[in-house]
Design a protein around this motif. Structure first.
Motif, PDB file in Angstrom:
ATOM      1  N   ILE A 247      31.746  47.123  34.584  1.00  0.00           N
ATOM      2  CA  ILE A 247      31.308  46.710  35.918  1.00  0.00           C
ATOM      3  C   ILE A 247      32.182  45.578  36.447  1.00  0.00           C
ATOM      4  O   ILE A 247      32.618  45.592  37.605  1.00  0.00           O
ATOM      5  N   VAL A 248      32.483  44.601  35.574  1.00  0.00           N
ATOM      6  CA  VAL A 248      33.339  43.490  36.004  1.00  0.00           C
ATOM      7  C   VAL A 248      34.718  44.019  36.399  1.00  0.00           C
ATOM      8  O   VAL A 248      35.277  43.646  37.442  1.00  0.00           O
ATOM      9  N   ASP A 249      35.274  44.915  35.576  1.00  0.00           N
ATOM     10  CA  ASP A 249      36.592  45.488  35.883  1.00  0.00           C
ATOM     11  C   ASP A 249      36.568  46.255  37.200  1.00  0.00           C
ATOM     12  O   ASP A 249      37.494  46.155  38.009  1.00  0.00           O
ATOM     13  N   ALA A 250      35.508  47.038  37.401  1.00  0.00           N
ATOM     14  CA  ALA A 250      35.414  47.832  38.627  1.00  0.00           C
ATOM     15  C   ALA A 250      35.301  46.912  39.841  1.00  0.00           C
ATOM     16  O   ALA A 250      35.917  47.162  40.885  1.00  0.00           O
ATOM     17  N   ALA A 251      34.542  45.824  39.696  1.00  0.00           N
ATOM     18  CA  ALA A 251      34.407  44.888  40.813  1.00  0.00           C
ATOM     19  C   ALA A 251      35.765  44.281  41.135  1.00  0.00           C
ATOM     20  O   ALA A 251      36.127  44.121  42.309  1.00  0.00           O
ATOM     21  N   PHE A 252      36.529  43.999  40.103  1.00  0.00           N
ATOM     22  CA  PHE A 252      37.852  43.416  40.327  1.00  0.00           C
ATOM     23  C   PHE A 252      38.769  44.422  41.033  1.00  0.00           C
ATOM     24  O   PHE A 252      39.493  44.073  41.970  1.00  0.00           O
ATOM     25  N   ALA A 253      38.724  45.685  40.582  1.00  0.00           N
ATOM     26  CA  ALA A 253      39.541  46.724  41.222  1.00  0.00           C
ATOM     27  C   ALA A 253      39.179  46.828  42.708  1.00  0.00           C
ATOM     28  O   ALA A 253      40.050  46.945  43.574  1.00  0.00           O
ATOM     29  N   LEU A 254      37.902  46.747  42.988  1.00  0.00           N
ATOM     30  CA  LEU A 254      37.438  46.820  44.371  1.00  0.00           C
ATOM     31  C   LEU A 254      37.981  45.652  45.187  1.00  0.00           C
ATOM     32  O   LEU A 254      38.402  45.811  46.334  1.00  0.00           O
ATOM     33  N   LEU A 255      37.980  44.480  44.561  1.00  0.00           N
ATOM     34  CA  LEU A 255      38.501  43.286  45.221  1.00  0.00           C
ATOM     35  C   LEU A 255      39.992  43.473  45.552  1.00  0.00           C
ATOM     36  O   LEU A 255      40.441  43.173  46.660  1.00  0.00           O
ATOM     37  N   ILE A 256      40.747  44.018  44.585  1.00  0.00           N
ATOM     38  CA  ILE A 256      42.185  44.218  44.803  1.00  0.00           C
ATOM     39  C   ILE A 256      42.411  45.137  46.001  1.00  0.00           C
ATOM     40  O   ILE A 256      43.182  44.828  46.909  1.00  0.00           O
ATOM     41  N   ILE A 257      41.706  46.268  46.003  1.00  0.00           N
ATOM     42  CA  ILE A 257      41.981  47.250  47.054  1.00  0.00           C
ATOM     43  C   ILE A 257      41.497  46.723  48.404  1.00  0.00           C
ATOM     44  O   ILE A 257      42.097  46.977  49.445  1.00  0.00           O
ATOM     45  N   LEU A 258      40.443  45.910  48.367  1.00  0.00           N
ATOM     46  CA  LEU A 258      39.948  45.312  49.611  1.00  0.00           C
ATOM     47  C   LEU A 258      40.992  44.363  50.197  1.00  0.00           C
ATOM     48  O   LEU A 258      41.309  44.416  51.392  1.00  0.00           O
ATOM     49  N   VAL A 259      41.549  43.511  49.348  1.00  0.00           N
ATOM     50  CA  VAL A 259      42.567  42.564  49.824  1.00  0.00           C
ATOM     51  C   VAL A 259      43.784  43.324  50.357  1.00  0.00           C
ATOM     52  O   VAL A 259      44.297  43.033  51.445  1.00  0.00           O
ATOM     53  N   LEU A 260      44.232  44.338  49.607  1.00  0.00           N
ATOM     54  CA  LEU A 260      45.389  45.121  50.056  1.00  0.00           C
ATOM     55  C   LEU A 260      45.099  45.806  51.389  1.00  0.00           C
ATOM     56  O   LEU A 260      45.942  45.837  52.285  1.00  0.00           O
ATOM     57  N   ALA A 261      43.886  46.353  51.515  1.00  0.00           N
ATOM     58  CA  ALA A 261      43.539  47.068  52.746  1.00  0.00           C
ATOM     59  C   ALA A 261      43.497  46.109  53.931  1.00  0.00           C
ATOM     60  O   ALA A 261      43.997  46.423  55.012  1.00  0.00           O
ATOM     61  N   LEU A 262      42.933  44.924  53.727  1.00  0.00           N
ATOM     62  CA  LEU A 262      42.860  43.961  54.829  1.00  0.00           C
ATOM     63  C   LEU A 262      44.262  43.537  55.260  1.00  0.00           C
ATOM     64  O   LEU A 262      44.577  43.497  56.453  1.00  0.00           O
ATOM     65  N   MET A 263      45.109  43.234  54.275  1.00  0.00           N
ATOM     66  CA  MET A 263      46.479  42.839  54.615  1.00  0.00           C
ATOM     67  C   MET A 263      47.197  43.970  55.337  1.00  0.00           C
ATOM     68  O   MET A 263      47.885  43.755  56.335  1.00  0.00           O
ATOM     69  N   SER A 264      47.033  45.195  54.822  1.00  0.00           N
ATOM     70  CA  SER A 264      47.750  46.328  55.404  1.00  0.00           C
ATOM     71  C   SER A 264      47.265  46.622  56.810  1.00  0.00           C
ATOM     72  O   SER A 264      48.034  47.042  57.670  1.00  0.00           O
ATOM     73  N   HIS A 265      45.970  46.383  57.043  1.00  0.00           N
ATOM     74  CA  HIS A 265      45.432  46.660  58.369  1.00  0.00           C
ATOM     75  C   HIS A 265      45.861  45.593  59.374  1.00  0.00           C
ATOM     76  O   HIS A 265      46.301  45.914  60.474  1.00  0.00           O
ATOM     77  N   TYR A 266      45.728  44.325  58.976  1.00  0.00           N
ATOM     78  CA  TYR A 266      45.969  43.253  59.942  1.00  0.00           C
ATOM     79  C   TYR A 266      47.426  42.815  60.000  1.00  0.00           C
ATOM     80  O   TYR A 266      47.868  42.210  60.979  1.00  0.00           O
ATOM     81  N   SER A 267      48.177  43.074  58.960  1.00  0.00           N
ATOM     82  CA  SER A 267      49.570  42.642  58.971  1.00  0.00           C
ATOM     83  C   SER A 267      50.414  43.718  58.292  1.00  0.00           C
ATOM     84  O   SER A 267      50.888  43.525  57.173  1.00  0.00           O
ATOM     85  N   PRO A 268      50.594  44.846  58.987  1.00  0.00           N
ATOM     86  CA  PRO A 268      51.292  45.970  58.360  1.00  0.00           C
ATOM     87  C   PRO A 268      52.688  45.557  57.885  1.00  0.00           C
ATOM     88  O   PRO A 268      53.348  44.740  58.531  1.00  0.00           O
ATOM     89  N   PHE A 269      53.097  46.122  56.782  1.00  0.00           N
ATOM     90  CA  PHE A 269      54.410  45.823  56.213  1.00  0.00           C
ATOM     91  C   PHE A 269      55.494  46.295  57.177  1.00  0.00           C
ATOM     92  O   PHE A 269      55.429  47.402  57.689  1.00  0.00           O
ATOM     93  N   GLU A 270      56.498  45.432  57.418  1.00  0.00           N
ATOM     94  CA  GLU A 270      57.477  45.744  58.457  1.00  0.00           C
ATOM     95  C   GLU A 270      58.633  46.596  57.943  1.00  0.00           C
ATOM     96  O   GLU A 270      58.891  46.670  56.750  1.00  0.00           O
ATOM     97  N   LEU A 271      59.279  47.217  58.895  1.00  0.00           N
ATOM     98  CA  LEU A 271      60.531  47.923  58.619  1.00  0.00           C
ATOM     99  C   LEU A 271      61.550  47.350  59.583  1.00  0.00           C
ATOM    100  O   LEU A 271      61.266  47.190  60.764  1.00  0.00           O
TER     101      LEU A 271
END
Ligand code: HEC
Length: 485
Positions: A247-271
């Protein structure tokens, strides 16, 4: 015969699961996996390893989606990435998750190593576990390096030019190493396809096998548990991996993907704009995790580069990898291991320090600062432009329109082969670096053009336009092509 409980406890299970279990042994595999005893119980400190596996899988999945559109050739790579970024639905989001994911991977890797180090979890017959981890460390850096080139924008091109030049500094085999990486003396389609194959086939395959080895060796040695624990024969009461640690590991995985998703949504990686090998002013900067090494190499010019590029990093890597062979005491508490912990802290501070020096160097010099600002602006501008498809497969439209005249078609090839299009734009339509060449024949006849190519004006030289020396036939073709614009 008496079936013991541990060997096959599931012979009674019925239904679909029972059917499946009889054929696969799934039940015992699950038990084996989930019942792993963790001395001292579940902890947040143990999440980084499974976090890394999670983010690796996320990289594989997003990478597959990117590969659906990507074409690894110097003509098309940038256009296809621009297409993903600007036209494909959710393309920019997926690409950002992948690009930010590489940074997340490096961060998690550092956290995982730090936790292992501070907890002394490499002790007690865990030398091979540590070594396989060192291998994975190198492989992740390989993935970051090979992936960086693929978008074929200015940043990618020039950072990889620097990276491959550094490989060229290695004594004896440097020249060979560099041309092996580049697929020749210069960077082009062969470089891209090599990096692509390494990035999507070779290195991931090696990573998969190393992860399997690493996890197997980890399970064989068992979880090391808290710092007060004997790493070989732990005594604290243990808790199974499932459910708490899962459960702790899964919560951490969720946290990672949440942070990545927020960054990707609000500050998309540039080209950035497409790579222009003729741009002599571009200041290459690698991704943040390579900045300390990048800065470090500045202190080893000329004949010293051998020390900076090969000797010192090899010594550090050697001591790092041999840590469990050198430090054989069973003591795990960090405060009882001042020397080891001191070295570790020193290396981290050195890396941060080098990063700081690099930042200061860039911003203290007004010339650098202005150039870096201009580069960032060029990237922003490119991101704002709508997607522009390639005209007739990379060759110029004029060439196909005028294909009735072979000289013009040949001239179009010369035009792209000498990167004239990099500054003057596709079909000489003009670009941010240089004016359009359409209708140039109305102002300059063939002789004037040739004269101009042999003796460029100051404005041309300042703008980075090289002197154009060509065999006669190519020169005639180029002039004919310019006349057709
Ligand atoms: C690094 C960028 C760059 C590259 C590459 C480049 N040029 Fe130029 N070119 C310039 C600049 C800058 C000028 C000067 C523009 C001005 O005078 O305002 C120029 C000027 C010219 C002119 C004169 C234009 C005029 O209106 O007087 C011609 C013709 C020309 N380039 C052709 C070429 C050809 C052919 C190639 C490929 C062999 C090429 N250029 C490659 C940057 C470049």
């Amino acid at each position: 015969m008496n079936v013991t409980e541990s060997s096959s406890p599931s012979t009674k299970s019925k239904g679909l699961f029972g059917w499946f279990d009889k054929r696969t042994g799934l039940d015992s595999v699950l038990r084996e996996t989930l019942d792993e005893p963790i001395p001292g119980g579940a902890r947040f400190a143990y999440v980084f390893g499974s976090g890394l596996i999670f983010i690796f899988l996320s990289q594989v999945i997003t990478g597959v989606f990117l590969a659906l559109y990507y074409v690894p050739s110097a003509d098309h790579a940038h256009t296809t990435v621009a297409y993903i970024t600007k036209a494909v639905s959710s393309g920019s989001f997926i690409r950002s998750i992948h690009a930010y994911g590489s940074s997340a991977m490096v961060i998690l890797l550092l956290l995982h190593v730090t936790q292992t180090f501070l907890y002394g979890s490499y002790k007690g017959r865990r030398e091979l576990l540590w070594l396989s981890g060192c291998g994975l460390f190198g492989l992740v850096l390989c993935m970051a390096f090979t992936g960086y080139l693929l978008p074929w924008d200015q940043k990618a091109y020039f950072a990889t030019a620097v990276g491959t030049n550094i490989a060229g500094e290695v004594p004896f085999i440097g020249g060979w190493l560099k041309s092996l990486m580049r697929g020749g003396a210069d960077m082009g389609t062969l470089t891209l396809s090599r990096f692509f194959v390494a990035h999507v086939l070779v290195v991931p395959a090696i990573i998969f096998s190393f992860v399997a080895m690493h996890v197997y060796l980890f399970r064989k040695a068992g979880a090391a548990g808290p710092i007060s624990e004997n790493p070989v024969a732990p005594t604290s009461p243990s808790e199974p991996f499932y459910p708490k640690q899962v459960i702790v590991d899964a919560a951490f995985a969720l946290l990672i993907i949440l942070v990545l998703a927020l960054m990707s949504h609000y500050s998309p990686f540039e080209l950035g704009p497409e790579a222009n090998p003729a741009d002599a002013h571009y200041l290459p900067r690698p991704e943040w995790y390579y900045i300390p090494i990048f800065q470090w190499l500045k202190y080893w010019p000329g004949s010293l580069s051998f020390l900076g590029v090969v000797v010192v990093p090899s010594i550090v890597a050697f001591f790092f990898a041999s840590l469990p062979f050198l430090d054989k005491r069973m003591e795990r508490r960090p405060w009882k291991r001042p020397f080891a912990v001191g070295c570790y802290v020193f290396i981290f501070l050195a890396l941060f320090g080098l990063g700081g020096l690099s930042y200061r160097g860039d911003h203290a010099d007004p010339g650098y600062d202005a150039q870096l600002t201009a580069q960032a602006k060029a990237t922003d501008d490119f991101m704002k432009q709508p997607f522009q498809p390639e005209v007739s497969g990379g060759a110029t439209a004029a060439a196909s329109a005028a294909s009735s005249d072979p000289q013009v078609a040949q001239g179009a090839k010369v035009f792209t082969a000498h990167f004239c299009n990099a500054c003057h734009g596709t079909n000489g339509a003009g670009g941010p670096m240089a004016p359009a060449l359409t209708g140039i024949h109305k102002r300059l006849d063939a002789d004037h053009l040739v004269a101009l190519f042999n003796a460029p004006t100051e404005k041309m030289t300042k703008g980075g336009m090289p002197k154009v020396t060509l065999p006669d036939a190519d020169m005639k073709a180029l002039v004919a092509y310019l006349g057709s614009l």
